[in-house]
Design a protein around this motif. Structure first.
Motif: not given
Length: 287
Positions: A170, A199, A201, A237, A245, A279-280
């Motif tokens: 991300v 960052q 997922r 998440k 996350d 926030t992503f």
């Protein structure tokens, strides 16, 4: 005649008294000093004998030499392992391989890396970084040679991410290079750490494999894919899907000579772990 004998006796007695006085004041102290000297000599001889023969807790010369030999071998093994954790040759990311415009060279290699990341098994790149890998500001403010080295770090990181099953990256942050403290007592070249923060997922089951892929056993792991894991944060998440996350801060190690050849200057400062937007899909350039 009797008087002569008496005189002789008196003279003899005087000589005896004189000898006694002489012995008491001169000979006796010398004799005592001699005895004390002999006693000290004996004590030193006894101590020397103990050192020569060895005593409890001491090794003979053969055992001592064997111990030194083993320590030297262990040192060479440790130095080999230290060598194994280095990121290795920069390859095409070496600024000296460029024969044209450095910025154009960087842009071409960045595009090729993005295409490589898209190959199977694919790791998705969020819209904020899919075209520039988060170099939006760094491409203009940092030296091209440093950014090329960061591409080399990213190439190794994404190889580990693919092997572990990371689904999406991300955001990426590029932190200042830092000098690693040299181990005390070792005459080795200083190492420079090139850190990045990512960052991402990923499936919950992929977190363990990712940590292994990033920090494998130098003797058995993939060549030139060893990172210093500096920080890690992970949160659930989607508990039903088992998705995490995660934000991880890692650093790849290069020798001081490598960075000097690239013209990369290392500042003596406490490294920052960096921050991410909450926030992503946030702006990955806001550090």
């Amino acid at each position: 005649m009797f008087k002569d004998e008496k005189k002789m006796l008196a003279l003899g007695g005087g000589l005896v008294v004189a000898w006694a006085v002489l012995f008491y004041f001169l000979v006796s102290p010398m004799w005592s000093e001699r005895e004390a000297t002999v006693a000290r000599a004996r004590e030193k001889l006894e101590r020397l004998a103990k050192l020569t023969k060895g005593s409890s807790g001491m090794w003979d010369i053969t055992k001592a030499n064997e111990s030194l030999k083993n320590e030297a071998a262990a040192l060479q093994t440790m130095l080999a392992e230290l060598k194994a954790v280095e990121a290795g040759d920069l390859g095409e990311y070496d600024i000296r391989k460029n024969t044209g415009d450095p910025a154009t060279y960087f842009s071409r290699l960045r595009k090729e890396l993005i295409e490589k990341i898209a190959e199977s098994p694919r790791v998705l790149l969020a819209p904020a970084i899919e075209n520039d890998l988060g170099f939006r500001d760094k491409a203009g403010s940092d030296p091209v040679a440093l950014n090329l080295t960061r591409l080399h770090v990213l190439e190794q990181f994404f190889a580990a991410a693919k092997a572990a099953g990371v689904r999406e990256v991300v955001a990426i942050q590029y932190l200042p290079p830092t000098a690693m403290p040299r181990p005390a007592g070792l005459e080795i070249e200083s190492l420079i750490q090139i850190p990045i923060a990512v960052q991402m997922r990923l499936p919950e089951a992929s977190l363990g494999p990712l940590l292994y892929e990033l920090e494998p056993n130098p003797k058995a792991g993939p060549a030139n894919r060893y990172f210093c894991i500096r920080a890690l944060q992970a949160s659930v998440k989607d508990d039903k899907a088992g998705v995490l996350d995660a934000a991880i801060n890692v650093g790849a190690l290069y020798t001081q000579a490598q960075m000097k050849d690239q013209g990369v200057t290392v500042k003596e400062e406490r490294p920052s772990l960096g921050t991410f937007s909450r926030t992503f899909g946030g702006d990955s350039t806001r550090y």
